[in-house]
Design a protein around this motif. Structure first.
Motif, PDB file in Angstrom:
ATOM      1  N   ASN A  97     -14.721 -40.515 -15.263  1.00 50.40           N
ATOM      2  CA  ASN A  97     -15.078 -39.524 -16.832  1.00 50.40           C
ATOM      3  C   ASN A  97     -16.078 -41.078 -17.471  1.00 50.40           C
ATOM      4  N   THR A  98     -16.725 -41.598 -16.440  1.00 53.09           N
ATOM      5  CA  THR A  98     -17.945 -41.930 -16.760  1.00 53.09           C
ATOM      6  C   THR A  98     -19.480 -41.923 -16.661  1.00 53.09           C
ATOM      7  N   LEU A  99     -18.623 -40.482 -15.097  1.00 54.33           N
ATOM      8  CA  LEU A  99     -19.883 -40.673 -14.361  1.00 54.33           C
ATOM      9  C   LEU A  99     -19.911 -39.213 -15.287  1.00 54.33           C
ATOM     10  N   ILE A 100     -18.859 -38.191 -16.235  1.00 52.77           N
ATOM     11  CA  ILE A 100     -19.348 -36.601 -16.845  1.00 52.77           C
ATOM     12  C   ILE A 100     -20.175 -37.189 -18.141  1.00 52.77           C
ATOM     13  N   GLU A 101     -19.766 -38.522 -18.448  1.00 51.39           N
ATOM     14  CA  GLU A 101     -20.058 -39.009 -20.071  1.00 51.39           C
ATOM     15  C   GLU A 101     -21.737 -39.250 -19.340  1.00 51.39           C
ATOM     16  N   ASN A 102     -22.273 -39.656 -18.673  1.00 47.94           N
ATOM     17  CA  ASN A 102     -23.426 -39.811 -17.854  1.00 47.94           C
ATOM     18  C   ASN A 102     -24.080 -38.685 -17.223  1.00 47.94           C
ATOM     19  N   ARG A 103     -23.071 -36.972 -17.393  1.00 49.38           N
ATOM     20  CA  ARG A 103     -23.453 -36.421 -17.161  1.00 49.38           C
ATOM     21  C   ARG A 103     -25.210 -35.912 -16.390  1.00 49.38           C
ATOM     22  N   ASP A 104     -26.314 -35.670 -17.930  1.00 47.31           N
ATOM     23  CA  ASP A 104     -27.226 -35.988 -17.507  1.00 47.31           C
ATOM     24  C   ASP A 104     -27.851 -36.797 -16.448  1.00 47.31           C
ATOM     25  N   TYR A 105     -28.208 -37.937 -16.557  1.00 44.52           N
ATOM     26  CA  TYR A 105     -28.718 -39.157 -15.640  1.00 44.52           C
ATOM     27  C   TYR A 105     -28.225 -38.488 -14.557  1.00 44.52           C
ATOM     28  N   PHE A 106     -27.206 -38.384 -13.962  1.00 45.50           N
ATOM     29  CA  PHE A 106     -26.474 -37.989 -12.680  1.00 45.50           C
ATOM     30  C   PHE A 106     -27.224 -37.387 -12.119  1.00 45.50           C
TER      31      PHE A 106
END
Ligand code: ZN
Length: 179
Positions: A97-106
């Motif tokens: 869920n952290t990856l999804i919340e920071n989707r733009d960054y990743f």
């Protein structure tokens, strides 16, 4: 139970992860997805799965414990704490869920990776982008996602887990568990 997960030391050990990622995937089985993938932060030994039995079903617990905890006679045992199976599940959920919340960054990071000369980097970047764009935030553990994304989890001081993804990205989760 689990605090926020943080992005950490992203690029560290990236090469290690890329070199070892394919073989590591084979370790996990459906019943034991963390086998060989939970590592003790003290001396780098793997954690092993143990069942704490009780005559009362409600008190039966699955835990993971450093394989160096009870070594051969004459050697000093590792004093790291055990960790409950469900904490590992919850960490995976939070990491995803952290990856999804920071989707733009990743997405930006993995887009950059597509320019790499390394075919495995490009492959992982494409696969990770597809996963993150097509999956909703998790409410329960999904083994397929875990195997597609994660290389290992390193348990530090019984209160922090560093999750290393197959592209070398590292994320830190802080957790608390009763003993
Ligand atoms: Zn240990």
């Amino acid at each position: 139970m689990i605090g926020d997960c943080l992005l950490a030391k992203m690029e560290r050990r990236r090469n290690f992860a890329v070199e070892h990622s394919i073989q590591k995937l084979e370790y996990a089985t459906t019943t034991n997805p963390f086998a060989g993938r939970v590592i003790c932060g003290s001396y780098g030994k793997a954690f092993g799965r143990k069942v704490w039995n009780s005559t009362d079903e409600r008190f039966r617990r699955v835990i993971w414990r450093c394989n160096g905890k009870y070594p051969a006679k004459g050697e000093k045992g590792c004093n790291s704490k055990h960790i409950y199976n469900e904490v590992l599940y919850q960490v995976v959920i939070n990491i995803f869920n952290t990856l999804i919340e920071n989707r733009d960054y990743f997405i930006a990071k993995w887009n950059e990776r597509l320019k790499s000369d390394n075919a495995l980097y490009r492959y992982k970047a494409r696969q990770f982008m597809k996963i993150i764009l097509e999956t909703a935030p998790l409410t329960e553990f999904k083994i397929d996602l875990y195997k597609a994304l994660a290389e290992k989890m390193t348990v530090v001081d019984g209160k922090q887990i560093i999750v290393t993804l197959l592209d070398g990205t590292e994320l830190e989760c802080v957790f608390e568990q009763e003993n």
